[in-house]
Design an enzyme around this catalytic site. Sequence first.
Site, PDB file in Angstrom:
ATOM      1  N   ASP A   1     -36.021   3.092  28.828  1.00 56.53           N
ATOM      2  CA  ASP A   1     -36.406   3.198  30.240  1.00 56.53           C
ATOM      3  C   ASP A   1     -37.925   3.064  30.317  1.00 56.53           C
ATOM      4  OD1 ASP A   1     -36.500   3.606  32.930  1.00 56.53           O
ATOM      5  OD2 ASP A   1     -35.642   5.622  32.900  1.00 56.53           O
ATOM      6  N   ILE A   2     -38.381   1.806  30.380  1.00 54.48           N
ATOM      7  CA  ILE A   2     -39.820   1.524  30.312  1.00 54.48           C
ATOM      8  C   ILE A   2     -40.389   1.070  31.651  1.00 54.48           C
ATOM      9  CG2 ILE A   2     -39.688   1.003  27.838  1.00 54.48           C
ATOM     10  CD1 ILE A   2     -39.766  -1.987  28.583  1.00 54.48           C
ATOM     11  N   LYS A   3     -39.523   0.572  32.540  1.00 51.58           N
ATOM     12  CA  LYS A   3     -39.896   0.129  33.894  1.00 51.58           C
ATOM     13  C   LYS A   3     -41.146  -0.751  33.898  1.00 51.58           C
ATOM     14  CE  LYS A   3     -37.656   3.870  36.442  1.00 51.58           C
ATOM     15  NZ  LYS A   3     -37.241   4.769  35.348  1.00 51.58           N
ATOM     16  N   ARG A   4     -41.186  -1.715  33.008  1.00 51.88           N
ATOM     17  CA  ARG A   4     -42.333  -2.606  32.936  1.00 51.88           C
ATOM     18  C   ARG A   4     -42.258  -3.677  34.020  1.00 51.88           C
ATOM     19  NH1 ARG A   4     -43.835   1.239  30.003  1.00 51.88           N
ATOM     20  NH2 ARG A   4     -44.432   0.972  27.823  1.00 51.88           N
TER      21      ARG A   4
ATOM     22  N   THR B   1     -35.417  -1.255  31.187  1.00 49.62           N
ATOM     23  CA  THR B   1     -35.526  -1.266  32.642  1.00 49.62           C
ATOM     24  C   THR B   1     -36.806  -1.988  33.033  1.00 49.62           C
ATOM     25  OG1 THR B   1     -36.611   0.914  32.638  1.00 49.62           O
ATOM     26  CG2 THR B   1     -34.223   0.871  32.951  1.00 49.62           C
TER      27      THR B   1
END
Length: 289
Positions: free
Chosen positions: A95-98, A123
């Site tokens: 879950d890095i939401k880059r 993510t």
Amino acid sequence: MIIDRLFNEVEKKGNVCVGLDTHLDYIPVNLKEKYQDIDEILFEFNKEIIDKTYDLVPVYKLQIAYYEAYGIKGLLGYKKTIEYLRSIKKITIGDIKRGDISSTAQMYAKAHFEGEFEVDFVTLNPYLGFDSLTPYLKYIESGEKGVFVLLRTSNPGAKDIQYLKVSPKDEYLYYIVGDKLNEIGVKYRGSCGYSSIGAVVGGTHIEEAKEIRNRYKNMFFLIPGYGHQGATGKDVSLYLNKGNGGVINSSRGIITAYKNYKDGDQRFADYARKAVLDMREDIQSERGV
């Protein structure tokens, strides 16, 4: 394909995704006293929970910020955890939401789909434009990797941007994003019918759930918001399709469940298992399984 593998795991084990968003405050004192280094503390806590739950769940999600906050040692704990999960053949979500320009996104993709931080899914945030997703596509094309792109999130502030009306159809922005993801994702569909390009949809906003599910029939969902954020099994089941098509994440509700019991410090992993079983039963009772 990785999406077929995830689909099959959900068929066998249900929809619960264990979120290893591990904060030192969540870890029993006796475990923190047993190990000196932060990476060891984080990893051993995670490992005990994994060992007690791996037979019950299809996938684990690690929010990288909880590890970045502790510097190099924290990231070492992240690395050890994902390596352990992969060694026992469990599916992993980073879950890095880059979200960044394509040249930078290329480096993010390399960092999290290769080498020491390698996971099965990541993510992503699409709001720099869809060229920010392009560097991930070569990994998705291999069949071994997938992404979950932020669509309709569970936080209260989601309405600040995602609910803006956009021309020419005067639709909410998140539908514009979803339609584009649906278009891109067609060529990455597995034999299960779902695409390896999935979406993050919040379980706390159920008013659009049925419409989102019906509009994106071939999109697999990562669904946060269960438990501490207020979503119930009844809420999140609206995003599912015949009991599949999504995994439902719970982090604190599982990994800190032990705090509700007198002997919790000594049996934290047992109570994590109980929380998973309770959550799975709640979801299955609503999805008709």
